[in-house]
Design an enzyme around this catalytic site. Structure first.
Site, PDB file in Angstrom:
ATOM      1  CG  HIS A  12      -0.267   0.042   2.540  1.00 20.01           C
ATOM      2  ND1 HIS A  12      -0.805  -0.553   3.653  1.00 20.01           N
ATOM      3  CD2 HIS A  12       0.888   0.598   2.947  1.00 20.01           C
ATOM      4  CE1 HIS A  12       0.006  -0.360   4.679  1.00 20.01           C
ATOM      5  NE2 HIS A  12       1.044   0.344   4.276  1.00 20.01           N
ATOM      6  CG  HIS A  59      -0.104   3.839   8.035  1.00 19.15           C
ATOM      7  ND1 HIS A  59      -1.104   3.386   7.199  1.00 19.15           N
ATOM      8  CD2 HIS A  59       0.961   3.040   7.807  1.00 19.15           C
ATOM      9  CE1 HIS A  59      -0.646   2.351   6.489  1.00 19.15           C
ATOM     10  NE2 HIS A  59       0.598   2.122   6.846  1.00 19.15           N
ATOM     11  CG  HIS A 193       7.997  -1.401   4.291  1.00 19.34           C
ATOM     12  ND1 HIS A 193       7.096  -2.452   4.390  1.00 19.34           N
ATOM     13  CD2 HIS A 193       7.294  -0.282   4.603  1.00 19.34           C
ATOM     14  CE1 HIS A 193       5.897  -1.966   4.730  1.00 19.34           C
ATOM     15  NE2 HIS A 193       5.997  -0.651   4.887  1.00 19.34           N
ATOM     16  CD  GLU A 240       2.490  -1.805   6.636  1.00 16.57           C
ATOM     17  OE1 GLU A 240       2.344  -0.669   7.081  1.00 16.57           O
ATOM     18  OE2 GLU A 240       2.730  -2.020   5.428  1.00 16.57           O
TER      19      GLU A 240
HETATM   20  C1  DHB Z   1       6.124   3.724   3.219  1.00 13.69           C
HETATM   21  C2  DHB Z   1       5.563   2.451   3.298  1.00 13.69           C
HETATM   22  C3  DHB Z   1       4.467   2.205   4.115  1.00 13.69           C
HETATM   23  O1  DHB Z   1       3.897   0.989   4.294  1.00 13.69           O
HETATM   24  C4  DHB Z   1       3.908   3.241   4.802  1.00 13.69           C
HETATM   25  O2  DHB Z   1       2.794   2.964   5.491  1.00 13.69           O
HETATM   26  C5  DHB Z   1       4.454   4.513   4.768  1.00 13.69           C
HETATM   27  C6  DHB Z   1       5.574   4.738   3.974  1.00 13.69           C
HETATM   28  C7  DHB Z   1       7.289   4.010   2.355  1.00 13.69           C
HETATM   29  O3  DHB Z   1       7.819   3.103   1.713  1.00 13.69           O
HETATM   30  O4  DHB Z   1       7.686   5.148   2.255  1.00 13.69           O
HETATM   31 FE    FE Z   2       2.209   0.989   5.858  1.00 15.30          FE
END
Ligand code: DHB
Ligand code: FE
Length: 284
Positions: A12, A59, A193, A240
């Site tokens: 997302h 978030h 991530h 996530e």
């Molecule tokens: C990013 C990824 C995410 O899942 C998020 O919620 C906010 C930022 C990113 O890659 O910048």
């Molecule tokens: Fe996220």
């Protein structure tokens, strides 16, 4: 009776929404990302659901440290795209399905999962970016959406196993709704991530692809992976991915039916700070 026809899984990344909203989707950086969803946008047109049950995470937008529901179901008639600091995304209002959402809440709570019922909630990129990836930029979203928010931001987070079992209860709830609705269930967020600390920028292609393999073929086994393995291997925001197990737990094979058909699989690095992963599974 309502029926779950397919599950969709996708990252997302907020920058994907910004790229689309600002007309940058054809730029060389973004082109391969959107190309991975070309099939999916056509598939959505060919397999239009009546309702999407969309598992995502907020978030710190609708919820803050003041109140942290582990599992929250959106029972409202509509949900506004949230202002995450740059104004709301220029995307359609999300229309809910209060009748089905209330039925699911009743069934799932009686099945011993303590959902929080949310009658007013703005929806952030966690929900709107998957809709944009799958539906493009329509005047209105193709159908009502039931937002289902999972806390994967503030510890303690739910285990993969709890998420998988919750998916089973959601399937039972949907399939006992007394109207012939075609329902899709989407699991969103991920893949690997980490946005902060010394490991910011972490991507783990091997972990991500093993997760995709196992989510398809051995979801029960994947559900037994403890949360700490996600954090260690896929980064703090890689957690996530447990939300994908809710959607997978709602597929027919988990309740003794046929194995789902994999109709699309896509993986790409990078998009902003994360790996993008995407699957479509159809019940057969
Ligand atoms: C990013 C990824 C995410 O899942 C998020 O919620 C906010 C930022 C990113 O890659 O910048
Ligand atoms: Fe996220």
């Amino acid at each position: 009776m309502a029926k779950i026809t397919a599950s969709v899984y996708t990252s997302h990344v907020p920058a994907i929404g910004a790229a689309l909203d600002l007309g940058k989707s054809n730029e060389p950086y973004w082109q391969p990302v959107f190309k991975g969803y070309e099939y999916s946008r056509q598939w959505m047109k060919d397999n239009q659901p009546d309702v999407i049950f969309l598992v995502y995470n907020d978030h710190a937008t609708a919820f803050s440290l003041d109140m942290i529901p582990t599992f929250a179901i959106g029972t409202a008639a509509e949900f506004e795209p949230a202002d995450e600091g740059w104004g709301p995304r220029p995307v359609p209002l999300v229309l809910g399905h209060p009748e089905l959402a209330a039925h699911i809440a009743q069934s799932v709570i009686q099945d011993d999962f303590d959902l929080t019922i949310v009658n007013k909630m703005d929806v952030d990129h966690g929900l709107t970016v998957p809709l944009s990836l799958m539906c493009g930029q329509p005047e209105a979203w193709p159908c009502p959406v039931i937002p289902f928010a999972v806390n994967v931001v503030q510890y303690p987070v739910p285990s993969g196993k709890r998420c998988f079992n919750l998916g089973k209860a959601i399937a039972k709830a949907i399939e006992s709704f007394d109207k012939p609705l075609n329902v899709q269930i989407w699991g969103t967020g991920g893949m690997s991530h980490q946005l902060q600390g010394p490991r910011a920028g972490l991507i783990n292609r091997e972990f991500d692809n093993a997760f995709l393999d196992r989510l398809i073929a051995d979801p029960e086994g994947q559900a037994n992976v403890p949360h700490i393995d996600y954090v260690r291997e896929a980064g703090s925001e890689g957690i996530e991915l447990v939300m994908w197990l809710i959607a997978r737990g709602a597929m027919a094979d988990v309740a003794g039916g046929n194995a789902p058909k994999l109709v699309h699989r896509f993986y790409h690095v990078p998009a902003s700070n994360t790996a993008v992963g995407h699957l479509i599974l159809e019940n057969t």
